[in-house]
Design an enzyme around this catalytic site. Structure first.
Site, PDB file in Angstrom:
ATOM      1  N   GLU A 289     -11.113 -20.032  28.884  1.00 19.13           N
ATOM      2  CA  GLU A 289     -10.052 -20.818  29.555  1.00 19.13           C
ATOM      3  C   GLU A 289      -9.464 -20.016  30.723  1.00 19.13           C
ATOM      4  O   GLU A 289      -8.282 -20.118  31.041  1.00 19.13           O
ATOM      5  CB  GLU A 289      -8.978 -21.188  28.531  1.00 19.13           C
TER       6      GLU A 289
ATOM      7  N   HIS B 205      -3.897  -1.161   8.618  1.00 15.81           N
ATOM      8  CA  HIS B 205      -4.676  -1.341   7.383  1.00 15.81           C
ATOM      9  C   HIS B 205      -5.506  -0.084   7.068  1.00 15.81           C
ATOM     10  O   HIS B 205      -6.130  -0.010   5.999  1.00 15.81           O
ATOM     11  CB  HIS B 205      -5.642  -2.528   7.507  1.00 15.81           C
TER      12      HIS B 205
ATOM     13  N   ARG C  42       0.844  -1.206   0.000  1.00 22.20           N
ATOM     14  CA  ARG C  42       0.000   0.000   0.000  1.00 22.20           C
ATOM     15  C   ARG C  42       0.879   1.256   0.000  1.00 22.20           C
ATOM     16  O   ARG C  42       1.747   1.413   0.858  1.00 22.20           O
ATOM     17  CB  ARG C  42      -0.890  -0.019   1.254  1.00 22.20           C
TER      18      ARG C  42
HETATM   19  C1  LIG Z   1     -18.521 -18.471  22.835  1.00 22.02           C
HETATM   20  C2  LIG Z   1     -17.834 -18.781  24.122  1.00 22.02           C
HETATM   21  C3  LIG Z   1     -17.158 -19.977  24.269  1.00 22.02           C
HETATM   22  C4  LIG Z   1     -16.488 -20.260  25.457  1.00 22.02           C
HETATM   23  N1  LIG Z   1     -15.824 -21.433  25.578  1.00 22.02           N
HETATM   24  C5  LIG Z   1     -15.118 -21.679  26.704  1.00 22.02           C
HETATM   25  C6  LIG Z   1     -14.361 -22.870  26.853  1.00 22.02           C
HETATM   26  O1  LIG Z   1     -14.358 -23.725  25.969  1.00 22.02           O
HETATM   27  N2  LIG Z   1     -13.651 -23.064  27.982  1.00 22.02           N
HETATM   28  C7  LIG Z   1     -13.635 -22.121  28.976  1.00 22.02           C
HETATM   29  O2  LIG Z   1     -12.959 -22.298  29.987  1.00 22.02           O
HETATM   30  N3  LIG Z   1     -14.358 -20.989  28.872  1.00 22.02           N
HETATM   31  C8  LIG Z   1     -15.093 -20.748  27.776  1.00 22.02           C
HETATM   32  N4  LIG Z   1     -15.803 -19.591  27.667  1.00 22.02           N
HETATM   33  C9  LIG Z   1     -15.726 -18.607  28.770  1.00 22.02           C
HETATM   34  C10 LIG Z   1     -16.722 -18.899  29.895  1.00 22.02           C
HETATM   35  O3  LIG Z   1     -17.942 -19.321  29.363  1.00 22.02           O
HETATM   36  C11 LIG Z   1     -16.973 -17.622  30.734  1.00 22.02           C
HETATM   37  O4  LIG Z   1     -17.474 -16.584  29.908  1.00 22.02           O
HETATM   38  C12 LIG Z   1     -15.715 -17.148  31.409  1.00 22.02           C
HETATM   39  O5  LIG Z   1     -15.175 -18.163  32.231  1.00 22.02           O
HETATM   40  C13 LIG Z   1     -15.995 -15.903  32.287  1.00 22.02           C
HETATM   41  O6  LIG Z   1     -17.057 -16.166  33.130  1.00 22.02           O
HETATM   42  P1  LIG Z   1     -18.368 -15.244  33.071  1.00 22.02           P
HETATM   43  O7  LIG Z   1     -18.769 -15.028  31.659  1.00 22.02           O
HETATM   44  O8  LIG Z   1     -19.352 -15.821  34.008  1.00 22.02           O
HETATM   45  O9  LIG Z   1     -17.854 -13.833  33.588  1.00 22.02           O
HETATM   46  P2  LIG Z   1     -17.789 -13.329  35.069  1.00 22.02           P
HETATM   47  O10 LIG Z   1     -17.236 -14.399  35.967  1.00 22.02           O
HETATM   48  O11 LIG Z   1     -19.095 -12.698  35.419  1.00 22.02           O
HETATM   49  O12 LIG Z   1     -16.671 -12.191  34.920  1.00 22.02           O
HETATM   50  C14 LIG Z   1     -16.969 -10.855  34.501  1.00 22.02           C
HETATM   51  C15 LIG Z   1     -15.720 -10.016  34.762  1.00 22.02           C
HETATM   52  O13 LIG Z   1     -15.363 -10.089  36.151  1.00 22.02           O
HETATM   53  C16 LIG Z   1     -14.053 -10.578  36.290  1.00 22.02           C
HETATM   54  N5  LIG Z   1     -13.955 -11.459  37.457  1.00 22.02           N
HETATM   55  C17 LIG Z   1     -14.782 -12.480  37.815  1.00 22.02           C
HETATM   56  N6  LIG Z   1     -14.357 -13.093  38.932  1.00 22.02           N
HETATM   57  C18 LIG Z   1     -13.223 -12.440  39.294  1.00 22.02           C
HETATM   58  C19 LIG Z   1     -12.306 -12.594  40.357  1.00 22.02           C
HETATM   59  N7  LIG Z   1     -12.411 -13.581  41.274  1.00 22.02           N
HETATM   60  N8  LIG Z   1     -11.249 -11.757  40.440  1.00 22.02           N
HETATM   61  C20 LIG Z   1     -11.090 -10.784  39.484  1.00 22.02           C
HETATM   62  N9  LIG Z   1     -11.921 -10.572  38.466  1.00 22.02           N
HETATM   63  C21 LIG Z   1     -12.979 -11.403  38.362  1.00 22.02           C
HETATM   64  C22 LIG Z   1     -13.763 -11.346  34.994  1.00 22.02           C
HETATM   65  O14 LIG Z   1     -12.370 -11.409  34.720  1.00 22.02           O
HETATM   66  C23 LIG Z   1     -14.499 -10.513  33.976  1.00 22.02           C
HETATM   67  O15 LIG Z   1     -13.724  -9.420  33.583  1.00 22.02           O
HETATM   68  C24 LIG Z   1     -16.503 -19.311  26.508  1.00 22.02           C
HETATM   69  C25 LIG Z   1     -17.203 -18.109  26.357  1.00 22.02           C
HETATM   70  C26 LIG Z   1     -17.861 -17.833  25.183  1.00 22.02           C
HETATM   71  C27 LIG Z   1     -18.589 -16.501  25.037  1.00 22.02           C
END
Ligand SMILES: Cc1cc2nc3c(=O)[nH]c(=O)nc-3n(C[C@H](O)[C@H](O)[C@H](O)COP(=O)(O)OP(=O)(O)OC[C@H]3O[C@@H](n4cnc5c(N)ncnc54)[C@H](O)[C@@H]3O)c2cc1C
Length: 218
Positions: free
Chosen positions: A195, A170, A100
């Protein structure tokens, strides 16, 4: 996973549940920001009876331990996937910035664009080296829990930063889906969440350091 005993991790057991089991249903496919080729949905259990022989690991109360056992490998795998995605994004971007032209020269020759590439290359090299070191240690039978968390934390955050810089390099094309970087930018966002989120990795590393009073050696 189900609670078969008292409070705490020791009360959790893991089971295989066949999809056709009465009471098990699957929600509709999630509409996601990215990773749209990987279909995900809620799995709903309502009065779902599971035969005792479906218990994983033969003994009750091992479920949480079983889940934790796979985490080191899973986190290293995600870290490696971050390195792979970042390599593709940066490779595409290097090519683009050489081709580019603006103001009569390839945009990659502007120092500010070169800095985006240079920072990304340095961080990518660091993440790759970390993952290789931790993987070798795991293969040698070492406990790599903290190494794996460091890799997952650094590599996923690195991947997010590189995705952002690559879209920037980009220009407007980075926002248009004709270029792979637009999809990668959305796809890699999940690496910092699944994870174990980046915050959970920070908690694990911080707790590990506080407990042992020792640094991880490279
Ligand atoms: C499409 C998709 C596929 C997925 N597949 C997998 C998978 O195969 N394996 C897997 O392990 N996970 C997977 N996940 C992630 C999992 O489902 C959760 O989203 C993830 O573990 C976070 O938990 P939560 O969404 O309940 O968020 P919450 O626990 O509500 O967390 C929200 C925020 O608070 C923070 N938080 C929560 N507890 C604490 C703490 N004790 N100390 C500091 N900060 C904290 C988190 O870091 C985050 O920023 C997937 C998610 C999606 C969207």
């Amino acid at each position: 996973m189900a609670r078969t005993g008292g409070a705490g991790a020791g009360g959790v057991s893991a089971f295989i549940v066949e999809r056709a089991t009465p009471g098990l249903s699957v929600g509709k496919s999630d509409r996601k920001m990215g990773q749209r080729g990987a279909h995900t949905a809620d799995v709903i259990f309502e009065n779902c009876r599971v035969p005792a022989e479906n218990l994983i690991g033969e003994r009750e109360g091992q479920g949480f331990k079983t889940a934790m056992k796979v985490l080191d490998k899973g986190r290293l795998t995600i870290a490696a996937a971050c390195v792979g995605s970042a390599t593709r994004m940066l490779g595409d971007t290097l090519r683009y910035t050489r081709e580019r032209k603006q103001f009569g020269q390839p945009i990659g020759e502007f120092q500010l664009v070169a800095a985006l590439l240079a920072d990304s290359q340095a961080e990518l090299y660091a993440a790759r080296s970390m993952v290789q070191d931790a993987a070798r240690r795991r293969d040698a039978g070492e406990d790599v829990s903290l190494h794996a968390s460091c890799c997952k934390l650094f590599a996923s955050e690195m991947c997010g930063r590189i995705a952002d810089r690559c879209v920037q390099a980009h220009g407007g094309a980075g926002y248009i889906s004709d270029y792979a970087i637009e999809r990668f930018y959305r796809d890699v966002r999940l690496f910092r969440i699944f994870e174990g989120t980046s915050q959970i990795q920070q908690v694990i590393i911080g707790r590990g350091l506080a407990r042992s009073g020792e640094l991880i050696q490279g």
